[in-house]
Write a protein that holds these residues in place. Structure first.
Motif, PDB file in Angstrom:
ATOM      1  N   ARG A  87      28.959  87.368  11.478  1.00 17.38           N
ATOM      2  CA  ARG A  87      29.944  87.017  12.039  1.00 17.38           C
ATOM      3  C   ARG A  87      30.370  87.141  13.097  1.00 17.38           C
ATOM      4  N   GLN A  88      29.957  87.955  13.711  1.00 22.60           N
ATOM      5  CA  GLN A  88      30.449  88.933  15.334  1.00 22.60           C
ATOM      6  C   GLN A  88      29.739  87.801  16.706  1.00 22.60           C
ATOM      7  N   GLU A  89      28.631  87.773  16.207  1.00 24.37           N
ATOM      8  CA  GLU A  89      27.493  86.764  16.752  1.00 24.37           C
ATOM      9  C   GLU A  89      28.207  85.054  16.833  1.00 24.37           C
ATOM     10  N   GLU A  90      29.033  84.626  16.014  1.00 24.29           N
ATOM     11  CA  GLU A  90      29.230  83.378  15.560  1.00 24.29           C
ATOM     12  C   GLU A  90      30.569  83.731  16.882  1.00 24.29           C
ATOM     13  N   LEU A  91      31.277  84.212  16.405  1.00 21.07           N
ATOM     14  CA  LEU A  91      32.376  84.420  17.055  1.00 21.07           C
ATOM     15  C   LEU A  91      32.366  84.029  18.624  1.00 21.07           C
ATOM     16  N   GLU A  92      31.483  85.067  18.944  1.00 21.45           N
ATOM     17  CA  GLU A  92      31.311  84.606  20.698  1.00 21.45           C
ATOM     18  C   GLU A  92      30.832  83.288  21.079  1.00 21.45           C
ATOM     19  N   LEU A  93      29.537  82.969  19.585  1.00 21.65           N
ATOM     20  CA  LEU A  93      29.559  81.271  20.398  1.00 21.65           C
ATOM     21  C   LEU A  93      30.544  80.188  19.891  1.00 21.65           C
ATOM     22  N   ARG A  94      31.684  80.572  19.520  1.00 20.66           N
ATOM     23  CA  ARG A  94      32.815  79.631  19.086  1.00 20.66           C
ATOM     24  C   ARG A  94      33.772  79.374  20.317  1.00 20.66           C
ATOM     25  N   LYS A  95      34.070  80.785  20.602  1.00 24.86           N
ATOM     26  CA  LYS A  95      34.130  81.121  22.393  1.00 24.86           C
ATOM     27  C   LYS A  95      33.523  80.390  22.684  1.00 24.86           C
ATOM     28  N   GLY A  96      32.983  80.278  22.624  1.00 28.61           N
ATOM     29  CA  GLY A  96      32.108  79.064  23.610  1.00 28.61           C
ATOM     30  C   GLY A  96      31.863  77.820  23.643  1.00 28.61           C
ATOM     31  N   GLN A  97      31.364  77.338  22.157  1.00 32.28           N
ATOM     32  CA  GLN A  97      32.200  76.429  22.361  1.00 32.28           C
ATOM     33  C   GLN A  97      33.644  75.420  22.231  1.00 32.28           C
ATOM     34  N   ALA A  98      34.505  76.532  21.620  1.00 32.00           N
ATOM     35  CA  ALA A  98      35.927  76.432  22.222  1.00 32.00           C
ATOM     36  C   ALA A  98      36.058  75.822  23.621  1.00 32.00           C
ATOM     37  N   ASN A  99      35.502  77.051  25.060  1.00 28.61           N
ATOM     38  CA  ASN A  99      35.392  76.266  26.064  1.00 28.61           C
ATOM     39  C   ASN A  99      34.765  75.016  26.225  1.00 28.61           C
ATOM     40  N   ASP A 100      33.866  74.423  25.541  1.00 26.77           N
ATOM     41  CA  ASP A 100      32.828  73.553  26.078  1.00 26.77           C
ATOM     42  C   ASP A 100      34.011  72.051  25.638  1.00 26.77           C
ATOM     43  N   LEU A 102      37.248  72.421  25.656  1.00 22.69           N
ATOM     44  CA  LEU A 102      38.286  72.412  26.465  1.00 22.69           C
ATOM     45  C   LEU A 102      37.246  71.323  27.257  1.00 22.69           C
ATOM     46  N   GLU A 103      36.216  71.898  28.029  1.00 24.19           N
ATOM     47  CA  GLU A 103      36.445  71.540  29.765  1.00 24.19           C
ATOM     48  C   GLU A 103      36.178  69.554  29.644  1.00 24.19           C
ATOM     49  N   LYS A 104      35.485  68.989  28.397  1.00 27.81           N
ATOM     50  CA  LYS A 104      35.191  67.759  28.295  1.00 27.81           C
ATOM     51  C   LYS A 104      35.846  66.953  27.694  1.00 27.81           C
ATOM     52  N   LEU A 105      37.420  67.822  26.945  1.00 26.55           N
ATOM     53  CA  LEU A 105      39.043  67.367  26.837  1.00 26.55           C
ATOM     54  C   LEU A 105      39.430  66.948  27.670  1.00 26.55           C
ATOM     55  N   ARG A 106      39.285  68.106  28.915  1.00 23.12           N
ATOM     56  CA  ARG A 106      40.359  67.830  30.066  1.00 23.12           C
ATOM     57  C   ARG A 106      39.154  66.184  31.270  1.00 23.12           C
ATOM     58  N   GLN A 107      38.539  67.160  31.281  1.00 19.93           N
ATOM     59  CA  GLN A 107      37.712  65.322  31.669  1.00 19.93           C
ATOM     60  C   GLN A 107      37.721  64.193  30.836  1.00 19.93           C
ATOM     61  N   ALA A 108      37.547  64.252  29.894  1.00 17.48           N
ATOM     62  CA  ALA A 108      37.937  62.408  29.044  1.00 17.48           C
ATOM     63  C   ALA A 108      39.316  62.432  29.396  1.00 17.48           C
ATOM     64  N   LEU A 109      39.947  63.416  29.156  1.00 13.05           N
ATOM     65  CA  LEU A 109      42.266  63.018  29.166  1.00 13.05           C
ATOM     66  C   LEU A 109      41.788  61.818  30.450  1.00 13.05           C
ATOM     67  N   TYR A 151      37.137  71.279  18.722  1.00 16.33           N
ATOM     68  CA  TYR A 151      38.304  72.365  19.698  1.00 16.33           C
ATOM     69  C   TYR A 151      38.488  72.908  18.401  1.00 16.33           C
ATOM     70  N   SER A 152      38.884  72.029  17.507  1.00 14.50           N
ATOM     71  CA  SER A 152      39.852  72.859  15.913  1.00 14.50           C
ATOM     72  C   SER A 152      39.145  73.132  15.590  1.00 14.50           C
ATOM     73  N   ARG A 153      37.612  72.782  15.208  1.00  9.06           N
ATOM     74  CA  ARG A 153      36.751  73.743  14.603  1.00  9.06           C
ATOM     75  C   ARG A 153      36.832  75.047  14.340  1.00  9.06           C
ATOM     76  N   ALA A 154      36.174  75.111  15.694  1.00  8.61           N
ATOM     77  CA  ALA A 154      36.374  76.512  16.644  1.00  8.61           C
ATOM     78  C   ALA A 154      36.582  77.268  16.190  1.00  8.61           C
ATOM     79  N   ARG A 155      38.510  76.969  16.770  1.00  8.01           N
ATOM     80  CA  ARG A 155      39.456  77.999  16.478  1.00  8.01           C
ATOM     81  C   ARG A 155      39.763  78.520  15.304  1.00  8.01           C
TER      82      ARG A 155
END
Length: 301
Positions: A87-100, A102-109, A151-155
């Protein structure tokens, strides 16, 4: 598909037979995060490859198969050290997923804003609005929806994994109004920009990818200059208000002194009483102003 089956078998062994199906953490998308554009309803359907090939992958049964994650486990299930570590490992991976996401969301917008300005609202593209431009806009809109859902799934997974308050404060929930076209591009000369505020995700994780994107670099530069202009304007306004507080109290005191002089110079008792009453009124105003403006006014000589 065989690798996914093998993964589930290994996960079942590692979790000591924990139920890996139908967990309460299975991802559920928020329908409000699907952009609804009036001008998209009459568009032609995008090509099949635009829908299926999201990131260079070909749609297949393996890609639509749900993979069990530790965040899917029911909250009441007793977890051993292995599951807690996962679960701790997934938490770190989810943070990375959320960052990715958000970055793609900004570029798409950003891309969507450019399409609106240069191809949809431009007089030069009148003859192309019903074909290529709208199709490109539809593809970008699908990309925005996909990254917003990701992002919503990751959060949601981070919340189920017990993310701390600092993490929750950084990764805020997305709202439908956050996924709008930036008016900094489409209506740069509009009125009422003094109260503009960027969505929260524009102010975090400003990675090198954003800086390498020419549009994103220009977007951040313009918004920084506008934010500085607003800051300077409101700083000046604050000083003016503080000065006005001091000027107001000074005016009250001046009126009080004037009426005191008139009271001393009055011969008739009625005139003197009226002047004293006016002086007391202005003195009360001054005292009330000092009380209300305590610690706020800017005293000048």
């Amino acid at each position: 598909m065989a690798r996914i089956i093998k993964f589930h078998e290994a996960a079942e062994v590692m979790t000591n037979g924990m139920d890996l199906k139908g967990g309460e953490g299975a991802p559920l998308d928020n329908p409000e995060l699907c952009l609804e554009e009036a001008d998209i309803s009459n568009m032609e359907d995008p090509e099949e490859e635009d829908i299926l090939d999201f990131d260079g992958n070909i749609d297949s049964p393996a890609e639509v198969t749900e993979i069990w994650m530790p965040s899917w486990a029911a909250s009441g299930h007793i977890m051993d050290d292995v599951v807690l570590a996962l679960r701790q490992e997934e938490l770190e991976l989810r943070k990375g997923q959320a960052n990715d996401c958000l970055e793609k969301l900004r570029q798409a917008l950003g891309d969507r804003s450019v399409v609106f300005r240069e191809k949809i609202h431009s007089n030069k593209s009148v003859h192309h609005q019903g074909t290529r431009s709208k199709k490109e806009l539809q593809t970008i809109t699908l990309s925005i929806n996909r990254h917003a859902r990701g992002y919503s799934r990751a959060r949601a997974a981070m919340l189920r994994l017990g993310a701390d308050s600092d993490t929750v404060a950084v990764y805020q929930p997305l709202k439908p109004q956050d996924l709008v076209v930036s008016k900094e591009v489409t209506e740069e000369n509009r009125h009422g920009q003094g109260s503009d505020k960027l969505a929260w995700f524009w102010r975090i994780n400003n990675t090198e990818d954003s800086q390498k994107n020419l549009w994103m670099n220009e977007f951040y530069r313009v918004n920084w200059l506008k934010a500085k202009a607003r800051y300077d304007r409101w700083s000046e306004e604050l000083k003016l208000v503080q000065h006005k507080m001091f000027w107001t109290i000074s005016w009250f005191r001046t009126q009080e002194e004037r009426w005191r002089v008139w009271a001393d110079e009055s011969i008739k008792n009625g005139n003197r009483a009226y002047a004293e009453r006016q002086a007391s009124m202005w003195a009360e105003f001054s005292a009330q102003g000092l009380k209300n403006f305590e610690g706020k006014l800017l005293i000048t000589s």
